[in-house]
Design an enzyme around this catalytic site. Sequence first.
Site, mmCIF file in Angstrom:
data_model
loop_
_atom_site.group_PDB
_atom_site.id
_atom_site.type_symbol
_atom_site.label_atom_id
_atom_site.label_comp_id
_atom_site.label_asym_id
_atom_site.label_seq_id
_atom_site.Cartn_x
_atom_site.Cartn_y
_atom_site.Cartn_z
ATOM 1 N N SER A 156 0.843 -1.197 0.000
ATOM 2 C CA SER A 156 0.000 0.000 0.000
ATOM 3 C C SER A 156 0.886 1.258 0.000
ATOM 4 C CB SER A 156 -0.935 -0.064 1.211
ATOM 5 O OG SER A 156 -1.947 0.894 1.107
ATOM 6 N N ASP A 321 -8.558 -6.743 -4.631
ATOM 7 C CA ASP A 321 -8.189 -5.419 -4.116
ATOM 8 C C ASP A 321 -8.761 -4.349 -5.040
ATOM 9 O OD1 ASP A 321 -7.005 -3.096 -3.225
ATOM 10 O OD2 ASP A 321 -4.956 -3.861 -3.269
ATOM 11 N N HIS A 354 -7.912 -5.237 -0.304
ATOM 12 C CA HIS A 354 -6.618 -4.580 -0.123
ATOM 13 C C HIS A 354 -5.848 -5.168 1.054
ATOM 14 C CE1 HIS A 354 -3.739 -1.393 -0.602
ATOM 15 N NE2 HIS A 354 -3.962 -0.910 0.601
#
Lengths: 377, 377
Positions: A156, A321, A354
Amino acid sequence: MFMQDSDSIGIVSARRVHFDTPLSLKSRAVLDSYELVYETYGELNPERSNAILVCHALSGNHHVAGVYADNPKNTGWWNNMIGPGKPIDTRKFFVIGINNLGGCHGSTGPISINNRTGKRYGPDFPLVTTSDWAKTYVRFADQFGIDCFAAIIGGSLGGMSAMQLALDAPERVRHVAVIAASARLTAQNIAFNDVARQAILTDPDFHGGDYYSHGTHPRRGLRLARMLGHITYLSDDSMASKFGRELRNGSLAFNYDVEFQIESYLHYQGDKFADLFDANTYLLMTKALDYFDPAQDYDGNLSAAFARAQADFLVLSFTSDWRFSPERSREIVKALLDNKLNVSYAEIPSTYGHDSFLMQDDYYHQLVRAYMDNISI
Amino acid sequence: MFMQDSDSIGIVSARRVHFDTPLSLKSRAVLDSYELVYETYGELNPERSNAILVCHALSGNHHVAGVYADNPKNTGWWNNMIGPGKPIDTRKFFVIGINNLGGCHGSTGPISINNRTGKRYGPDFPLVTTSDWAKTYVRFADQFGIDCFAAIIGGSLGGMSAMQLALDAPERVRHVAVIAASARLTAQNIAFNDVARQAILTDPDFHGGDYYSHGTHPRRGLRLARMLGHITYLSDDSMASKFGRELRNGSLAFNYDVEFQIESYLHYQGDKFADLFDANTYLLMTKALDYFDPAQDYDGNLSAAFARAQADFLVLSFTSDWRFSPERSREIVKALLDNKLNVSYAEIPSTYGHDSFLMQDDYYHQLVRAYMDNISI
């Protein structure tokens, strides 16, 4: 005494390093001095060639693996990935976790005392970017005599921080693992961040960011921000299978109390976070996400932006995601290939959205392990 | 004077109808009396067989087509769909728009005066469901001597309201158009609604819903709710093409003012809505969405739930709608086919996300037109 995996790092402790050389930030603000809090796992080899820097995401910190002696339940956020015999093997690598500048877990940030005023920085703490962090990573490496990281790794926002170092200091890192990340936020990503920020900024307890001196905390806003964030970390499918339309008390109450289990879960997550995290840091971290855009100085041409990169790359995405979809990772891969850089890419089947990058998944971990095993030290 | 399309309804005006028979709600609360505000377009034929009821979505109302004489810019929300020669042709049909019970545009709702207390209902207004609305639609039809609607039509929550009438009063409707809807909200849908509600409920200006008597309005919370809603009405692609990463002032400011155009857009939408809509109604409408679940009484078996339906159906979904994706519409279609009901289904290519059902799109409008042309009156 507590039980732990045989492959756990075990007990770890955080340390702190002070930097006195002024740091010029992308915003043109200058920090006269600052501190970074960090943890390390494994041993730095005599050649200093086995160091891996792990970059954290929005709400993460330096406590990446292991547990604390005085709080054995506080396990590092990537403990399933890092340890002796784990995909990032601490018998081979010297692994470093840093709390980014601007954080609220020990590194200098909005809650720190500003030596110029003797009060907390609060809203006076400058906004920081991944480029600023890359500078701090280089200085941190200097402190340890590490000329070149064996690898920098992150998921991320951490993946973006890792990419930034590969762009800003290509000679300082040999391998880059970019997991569940993006080369730039989309309008939708920025929009979600904006709603989260507005929740905090318009909370009457925010007081322009100087809530410390008012004895308040914009808890309502931070709670909402985290609840919203959580929805985007999970997939539609994983929420459906975990919560579905299950009721908390078996029947509808026809009022605004919690009725569905998903509400109960979100409130719990929001409340917990609002009690532990600093709102100014949250704001700042969302801005670091928004600002990350290496192609910006190249007319949006990401391939041109990556021309200065030298490292080998591992890029991983997860099918479920939707915050940083596989399409975003493929854009990175294309830019790397356009520059004839070595890149391994995998799109990992996953239902966890995610958050998949934090999960224990055999295929995912095998991919990371294989890549790490091939790194020469 | 103002210019208008030759196929516009032209000037319309709202009317009001009073109901004195107590209405028992799904929550077990009873409303002694209530009013509904509505508009009609076209003429009811002598056989009273050409009436179409249009159901509105979360923040919609009875002003579906045409303009007001004193406010020619206030065009009905589905003006592109309804009018002489338009897909829902008012030369053939008598089209009715109703503001749902619980609304804030004239029908009895939280902002209305409760005759028992002489004060606004506020938090005492009972939560209402699509089943309650279906009852009000039947009573409304009775008032006009309409034994059976030619059709009931709606998008999003309006599509759910339309389905509910087909289930609760199958003999009162011949055709049902369900557009961009779902047979039940997913956990993710409920989660978004929950964040929106929590933004309002935790706004210090909410005062437990009795903000009218405090002279406040939970504007901050309602603004956040609408901003979040807007993100889910649009698609990632449409936001990218409309806003991308465009900056408002050409360069980054490194502060928390508006930097990206998408932020400016969201703030504008949120501010506008917070000035016009009632927070209690917003809460109530999100609950009506959450509660809609016709399969609930049939162990989750949607086909069993639709066994009582008799109407013909038109079901439409949009490829870029991630709030109520085509998959959700296909679940409805399957349940209808399992019951050997006549159903026309189309998945319409579109980039506008959930909002597509409000947009002018030739293929979409042709589909609706073809279906409506085939309805016998």
